[in-house]
Design an enzyme around this catalytic site. Sequence first.
Site, PDB file in Angstrom:
ATOM      1  N   HIS A   1      -9.310  -3.463 -35.226  1.00  0.00           N
ATOM      2  CA  HIS A   1      -7.895  -4.101 -34.223  1.00  0.00           C
ATOM      3  C   HIS A   1      -7.511  -5.243 -34.695  1.00  0.00           C
ATOM      4  O   HIS A   1      -8.649  -6.082 -34.750  1.00  0.00           O
ATOM      5  CB  HIS A   1      -8.159  -3.716 -32.860  1.00  0.00           C
ATOM      6  CG  HIS A   1      -7.112  -3.766 -31.913  1.00  0.00           C
ATOM      7  ND1 HIS A   1      -6.234  -4.894 -31.742  1.00  0.00           N
ATOM      8  CD2 HIS A   1      -6.321  -2.950 -31.311  1.00  0.00           C
ATOM      9  CE1 HIS A   1      -5.504  -4.702 -30.986  1.00  0.00           C
ATOM     10  NE2 HIS A   1      -5.154  -3.443 -30.391  1.00  0.00           N
TER      11      HIS A   1
ATOM     12  N   GLU B   1      -0.253  -0.346 -36.679  1.00  0.00           N
ATOM     13  CA  GLU B   1      -0.145  -1.153 -35.429  1.00  0.00           C
ATOM     14  C   GLU B   1       0.348  -2.792 -35.851  1.00  0.00           C
ATOM     15  O   GLU B   1      -0.670  -3.468 -36.114  1.00  0.00           O
ATOM     16  CB  GLU B   1      -1.417  -1.190 -34.522  1.00  0.00           C
ATOM     17  CG  GLU B   1      -0.786  -2.064 -33.371  1.00  0.00           C
ATOM     18  CD  GLU B   1      -1.965  -1.759 -32.203  1.00  0.00           C
ATOM     19  OE1 GLU B   1      -1.834  -0.686 -31.140  1.00  0.00           O
ATOM     20  OE2 GLU B   1      -3.104  -2.304 -32.304  1.00  0.00           O
TER      21      GLU B   1
HETATM   22  P1  PGA Z   1      -0.059  -2.530 -26.234  1.00  0.00           P
HETATM   23  O1  PGA Z   1      -1.167  -2.762 -26.934  1.00  0.00           O
HETATM   24  O2  PGA Z   1       0.453  -0.971 -25.849  1.00  0.00           O
HETATM   25  O3  PGA Z   1      -0.126  -3.377 -24.872  1.00  0.00           O
HETATM   26  O4  PGA Z   1       1.071  -3.317 -27.071  1.00  0.00           O
HETATM   27  C1  PGA Z   1      -1.667  -1.609 -28.221  1.00  0.00           C
HETATM   28  C2  PGA Z   1      -2.873  -2.110 -28.797  1.00  0.00           C
HETATM   29  O5  PGA Z   1      -3.083  -3.214 -28.937  1.00  0.00           O
HETATM   30  O6  PGA Z   1      -3.685  -1.103 -28.931  1.00  0.00           O
END
Ligand code: PGA
Length: 236
Positions: free
Chosen positions: A93, A153
């Site tokens: 992440h 992401e």
């Molecule tokens: P968010 O986080 O939905 O609050 O943007 C997603 C993540 O960081 O996994």
Amino acid sequence: MEPLIVANWKENKTIQDSVVWVNQTRADLEKTDQVEVVVCPSFTSLPSLATLLQGSPVKVGAQTVSDQTEGAFTGEVSAKMLKGLVTHCIIGHSERRRHYGEREEQVGKKVENLVNEGIIPILCISDLEQLDNYLASNQSFKEHSEKIVFVYEPPSAISGGGDFHPESPEEASKNAGLISEKIGQKVMTLYGGSVSEADVDLFLKQEFLQGVLVGKASLEPAEFVALVKKASTAVI
Ligand code: PGA
């Protein structure tokens, strides 16, 4: 294939909060069987949730794992220790990379360790350049690509981030499709970044997206149940 909704609670919820959340959502989540749900609490809540959700279609995942297998690594939790508690584990992440300096080769080792224990890695990719670096530094992603759930992401799309810029479902899908292209075969890819009840169905209808990773909108039981119900409407 059922779309996958992963709840990433980050550093939120005590054991008691986690149990209350499961008790408040469980019946609704289990009824919504067109989508698969994985809840990722902190390590401390894993044993309680694993026990509570034993036999339930709602699965439990961890948020990180050690890049080592065992030994003198104070504070670390190995894939072997997670076995039996979780089916999935988030790795790579952007918050772990930014705040704790995780690097490509560590994430590569985490993939190996998880796969060896039969746990599915949920591997976050911030951008395609980062994926190039991963692919240049280790082979584990290509080797195990069928066992990995990839997540596109972009850090700027994560809620609460400084330079906030959520991507449109079309943009997100296009970039997710490029992950499969770079890996060299079609891989399961989710999108993460401020997904909410308002737009989850739009993401799930996209060609190259098979699910979503949800942070903030997974914390409140009613909000998450509404998101999962909306997600099920996107399934044809
Ligand atoms: P968010 O986080 O939905 O609050 O943007 C997603 C993540 O960081 O996994």
